[in-house]
Design a protein around this motif. Structure first.
Motif, PDB file in Angstrom:
ATOM      1  N   GLU A 245      -6.369   4.160   2.598  1.00  0.00           N
ATOM      2  CA  GLU A 245      -5.976   3.745   1.239  1.00  0.00           C
ATOM      3  C   GLU A 245      -4.727   4.507   0.784  1.00  0.00           C
ATOM      4  O   GLU A 245      -3.820   3.937   0.191  1.00  0.00           O
ATOM      5  CB  GLU A 245      -7.154   3.961   0.280  1.00  0.00           C
ATOM      6  CG  GLU A 245      -8.261   2.925   0.462  1.00  0.00           C
ATOM      7  CD  GLU A 245      -9.635   3.386   0.047  1.00  0.00           C
ATOM      8  OE1 GLU A 245     -10.540   2.522  -0.011  1.00  0.00           O
ATOM      9  OE2 GLU A 245      -9.838   4.601  -0.190  1.00  0.00           O
ATOM     10  N   GLU A 246      -4.666   5.779   1.147  1.00  0.00           N
ATOM     11  CA  GLU A 246      -3.506   6.612   0.807  1.00  0.00           C
ATOM     12  C   GLU A 246      -2.232   6.031   1.423  1.00  0.00           C
ATOM     13  O   GLU A 246      -1.150   6.113   0.858  1.00  0.00           O
ATOM     14  CB  GLU A 246      -3.751   8.030   1.371  1.00  0.00           C
ATOM     15  CG  GLU A 246      -2.923   9.138   0.770  1.00  0.00           C
ATOM     16  CD  GLU A 246      -3.394   9.508  -0.656  1.00  0.00           C
ATOM     17  OE1 GLU A 246      -2.517   9.895  -1.445  1.00  0.00           O
ATOM     18  OE2 GLU A 246      -4.603   9.366  -0.958  1.00  0.00           O
ATOM     19  N   GLY A 248      -1.646   2.988   1.723  1.00  0.00           N
ATOM     20  CA  GLY A 248      -1.382   1.672   1.126  1.00  0.00           C
ATOM     21  C   GLY A 248      -1.984   0.524   1.929  1.00  0.00           C
ATOM     22  O   GLY A 248      -1.608  -0.643   1.756  1.00  0.00           O
TER      23      GLY A 248
END
Ligand code: AHR
Length: 328
Positions: A245-246, A248
């Protein structure tokens, strides 16, 4: 040679060790100042994540005074093997009736196990195996089958990625027996498939935090061109999902993450689609352990590897269905 036949062969050695251990023991609890409780020395791992907490709490909830036991719980200091060997030695010197051992390191146990044997104190391996594996030095090992559990994850990956994938392995601490067994199971299925490209493997010490930082670096170094993560435990899988998630990306879509343990946190993430596959490593050994402790102290034979059945979860629906009654 099928697993069943192998177990029987090794069972014979286990029985021999057992008979030897019990030949002089035989007296049960009253070695300890007159009450009849069975005194169990538990050389434990201590704090190490959700799975370990569930496993050790289950053992504490099983061997209670009401049930006729005195459980002496000795967690390692910061996972340090020397603290475990010291606890093991003091249990032998105290003359407890039986020792449970969850080893933080696979090697370095021969001398301690021989001392217990000389003192005629049976030893049961809980979860973790020893290397080299010599069943004549202990009564039995109780654990799910790490090789088969990891094979289940690999077989899921093969069906999920028919054209293969670039993958990364998040490993437990080096030197821990289950890490080697899980690699063996995974590699036995994936290793020979050229369409699966191993980008790398690195320890994250069973930790979500470490796994997040390790996998962030790996994604950056590989331009996010990784589609599959085999995380050897739930916490590391959850850490990898945060790293995805970091970057993207979307866990469960751009990168699919499979884990081992089956704790509540992982099933919740699977139900949300952030993890894609969870292989349970059932931590609830209590009942099996009671049976083995009783048999060991009664001089009855037990197989030298007792496999604790475990499930797999391959969809958000399966996870959602299991969550309401999840005990760990
Ligand atoms: O030995 C079992 C492993 O130890 C579990 O998979 C992991 O979560 C734990 O810390």
């Amino acid at each position: 040679m099928s697993k069943l036949k192998r177990r029987t062969l090794v069972g014979v050695a286990g029985i021999a060790a057992l008979a030897l251990a019990l030949s002089a023991c035989g007296s049960g609890g009253d070695d300890q100042g007159g009450d009849d409780r069975i005194v169990i020395g538990f050389v434990a791992v201590g704090p190490e994540g959700a799975w370990r907490a569930a496993n050790e709490q289950n053992i504490k909830d099983t061997f209670t005074a009401e049930a006729g036991y005195e459980l002496k719980y000795a967690p390692a200091t910061n996972l340090d093997q020397q603290s475990q060997i010291a606890a093991f030695t003091s249990f032998v010197d105290e003359g407890v009736d039986i020792i449970l051992l969850s080893a933080t390191e696979a090697t370095g146990w021969e001398a301690s196990l021989r001392r217990a044997q000389e003192a005629e104190i049976p030893v049961i391996l809980v979860d973790r195996g020893i290397e080299p594996d010599d069943p004549s030095l202990y009564v039995t090992r109780i654990a799910p089958d790490n090789v088969e559990v990891a094979k289940a994850v690999a077989n899921w990956a093969v069906s999920e990625f028919p054209d293969g994938a670039n993958y990364f392995v998040l490993e437990g601490p080096p030197g821990v027996g289950v890490v080697n067994e899980r690699n063996k199971g995974w590699d036995s299925v994936i290793g020979s498939r050229s369409e699966f490209v191993k980008v790398g493997a690195q320890t994250a010490n069973w930790s979500a935090e470490e796994a997040k930082s390790v996998f962030e670096t790996v994604l950056r170094a590989n331009n996010n061109n990784i589609q599959l993560v085999f995380a050897q435990n739930d916490e590391m899988g959850l850490g990898a999902a945060l790293a995805v998630e970091e970057a993207g990306l979307v866990p469960g879509q751009d990168v699919k993450i499979a884990t081992i343990d089956g704790t509540r946190g992982a099933l919740e993430a699977l139900a949300e689609g952030r993890l894609s596959f969870v292989a349970e490593y059932n931590p609830l050994f209590g009942d099996t352990l009671v049976d083995v402790v009783q048999k060991a102290l009664a001089g009855q034979s037990v197989p030298s590897y007792i496999i604790v059945e475990s499930l797999t979860f391959d969809s958000p629906e399966a996870a959602a269905e299991a969550l309401p009654n999840r005990k760990f």
